[in-house]
Design a protein around this motif. Structure first.
Motif, PDB file in Angstrom:
ATOM      1  N   ASP A 141       5.882  -7.845  -2.689  1.00 55.79           N
ATOM      2  CA  ASP A 141       6.145  -6.717  -1.783  1.00 55.79           C
ATOM      3  C   ASP A 141       5.311  -6.754  -0.512  1.00 55.79           C
ATOM      4  O   ASP A 141       5.261  -5.775   0.231  1.00 55.79           O
ATOM      5  N   MET A 171       6.238  -3.600 -12.297  1.00 48.39           N
ATOM      6  CA  MET A 171       7.163  -2.666 -11.672  1.00 48.39           C
ATOM      7  C   MET A 171       7.994  -3.387 -10.625  1.00 48.39           C
ATOM      8  O   MET A 171       7.498  -4.241  -9.895  1.00 48.39           O
ATOM      9  N   ASP A 173      10.148  -2.500  -7.401  1.00 45.94           N
ATOM     10  CA  ASP A 173      10.368  -1.428  -6.428  1.00 45.94           C
ATOM     11  C   ASP A 173      11.424  -1.880  -5.419  1.00 45.94           C
ATOM     12  O   ASP A 173      11.153  -2.705  -4.558  1.00 45.94           O
ATOM     13  N   GLU A 174      12.633  -1.333  -5.555  1.00 48.60           N
ATOM     14  CA  GLU A 174      13.739  -1.697  -4.665  1.00 48.60           C
ATOM     15  C   GLU A 174      13.898  -3.215  -4.576  1.00 48.60           C
ATOM     16  O   GLU A 174      14.065  -3.780  -3.492  1.00 48.60           O
ATOM     17  N   ASP A 178       6.093  -5.552  -7.725  1.00 53.43           N
ATOM     18  CA  ASP A 178       4.992  -4.662  -7.361  1.00 53.43           C
ATOM     19  C   ASP A 178       4.113  -4.443  -8.594  1.00 53.43           C
ATOM     20  O   ASP A 178       4.167  -3.404  -9.236  1.00 53.43           O
ATOM     21  N   PHE A 215       5.554   6.031 -12.533  1.00 55.28           N
ATOM     22  CA  PHE A 215       6.044   5.023 -11.585  1.00 55.28           C
ATOM     23  C   PHE A 215       7.571   4.978 -11.536  1.00 55.28           C
ATOM     24  O   PHE A 215       8.149   4.669 -10.495  1.00 55.28           O
ATOM     25  N   LYS A 219       9.393   8.241  -6.648  1.00 55.10           N
ATOM     26  CA  LYS A 219      10.120   8.198  -5.372  1.00 55.10           C
ATOM     27  C   LYS A 219      11.437   8.963  -5.415  1.00 55.10           C
ATOM     28  O   LYS A 219      12.110   9.094  -4.394  1.00 55.10           O
ATOM     29  N   LYS A 224      15.277   8.377  -3.383  1.00 52.88           N
ATOM     30  CA  LYS A 224      15.398   6.982  -3.785  1.00 52.88           C
ATOM     31  C   LYS A 224      15.696   6.885  -5.274  1.00 52.88           C
ATOM     32  O   LYS A 224      15.426   7.816  -6.040  1.00 52.88           O
ATOM     33  N   ASN A 227      12.532   3.571 -10.092  1.00 53.43           N
ATOM     34  CA  ASN A 227      12.061   2.196 -10.112  1.00 53.43           C
ATOM     35  C   ASN A 227      12.386   1.548 -11.453  1.00 53.43           C
ATOM     36  O   ASN A 227      12.505   2.223 -12.476  1.00 53.43           O
TER      37      ASN A 227
END
Length: 310
Positions: A141, A171, A173-174, A178, A215, A219, A224, A227
């Motif tokens: 990321d 994780m 993330d998009e 991450d 987590f 978001k 969003k 995740n």
């Protein structure tokens, strides 16, 4: 360099980003910079100082490390809460994250009020966006690797602590990798009895599960999606975590030696040996002095205390 980073199971140093509100910033801690009477104050444990510039709770607020080292390039390794390292600014100071021109705050997603650990990062690491992780098939990321310090003490912004690595969470993330290292402050009263991720599971019932859920959803209030996680959301052990830290440290070394694409990261530094990005103390001092002078804190948005139910 590697032995400095990983000299033992306690061998990572963590920088804390914070005195911002509990739900503040892309990686900080929870007390207020306004409470610190001087803009330049010592951190005795690690024998360094931080200098505040600008106004707390505003977009111009920055925390620089003494000797004008870069928080990412050659700063101490750290844990942050929800400010972030300004990777695209000279000396990579700590700042509050901004989204669409507004200060960013971590949402309070019931039942969690802000962060549930000291949240930070390990400088001298880099999740390379051109490197695809073989296990998750995702690229990095473009940030230092994140750390959750599960110790009992709330850290202060810019604080550097030594942590004991316990495990890691993958994780996504998009679509970006991450990693979240799980660690504990080496000086914490529970540090001696926590040696692996299973120790955390036994002594802190529900904490690891809460970490995954935090987590997963943090978001969502921003519109969003949730995740995702590698390894079905299971935590990997300490040895796995250490290998990820080593790998991201090697990516950082390539970054500061100009052996890879910097991805927009500002790599100027004062003490990375043979780095083509080195500059002088006078140049570094000029960067800090060009930032707005330290001033009174701005009011904190009422958004900090809003509850979200998702």
């Amino acid at each position: 360099m590697r032995s400095q980073l990983l000299r033992s199971s306690f061998g990572c140093l963590l920088t804390v980003f914070g005195p911002f509100p509990a739900s503040c910033i892309n990686k900080a801690v929870r007390q207020t910079a306004a409470a610190v009477p001087h803009s330049y104050y010592p951190r005795k444990t690690m024998h360094y100082q931080t200098e505040q510039r600008g106004h707390p709770n505003s977009p111009d607020y920055r925390i620089y490390f003494s000797k004008f080292i870069s928080a990412m390039m050659n700063g101490p390794h750290v844990s942050l809460l929800f400010p972030q390292i300004a990777t695209k600014e000279p000396l990579n100071p700590i700042k509050q994250d901004v989204k669409k021109g507004k200060l960013r705050y971590v949402a309070n997603i019931f039942p969690h009020k802000g962060y549930i650990w000291n949240y930070g990062a390990l400088p001298q690491t880099w999740e390379d966006p051109s490197h695809k992780d073989k296990e998750t098939d995702c690229c990095g990321d473009n940030d230092p690797i994140d750390v959750c310090d599960i110790g009992t003490q709330v850290c202060s912004p810019g604080q550097v602590i030594q942590v004991k690595v316990l495990g890691i969470l993958a994780m996504i993330d998009e679509g970006e990798m991450d990693w979240k290292v799980i660690a504990i402050n080496a000086n914490d009263e529970d540090a001696e009895k926590l040696n692996c991720i299973e120790d955390v599971r036994k002594s802190r019932p529900g904490h690891l599960e809460a970490t995954v859920e935090w987590f997963r959803k943090y978001k969502v209030p921003d519109g969003k999606p949730e995740n995702q996680f590698g390894f079905n959301g299971e935590f990997k052990d300490k040895d796995f975590a250490v290998e990820i830290i080593k790998s991201t440290h090697e990516h950082w070394r390539a970054l500061v030696q100009k052996q890879t694409n910097a991805g927009g990261i500002e790599c100027k530094n004062m003490s990375c040996c043979n780095s083509p990005f080195q500059f002088s103390a006078d140049e570094a001092r000029a960067v800090v002095q060009s930032a707005p002078a330290f001033g009174s804190a701005h009011p904190v948005s009422a958004e900090v205390d809003k509850w979200h139910f998702v």
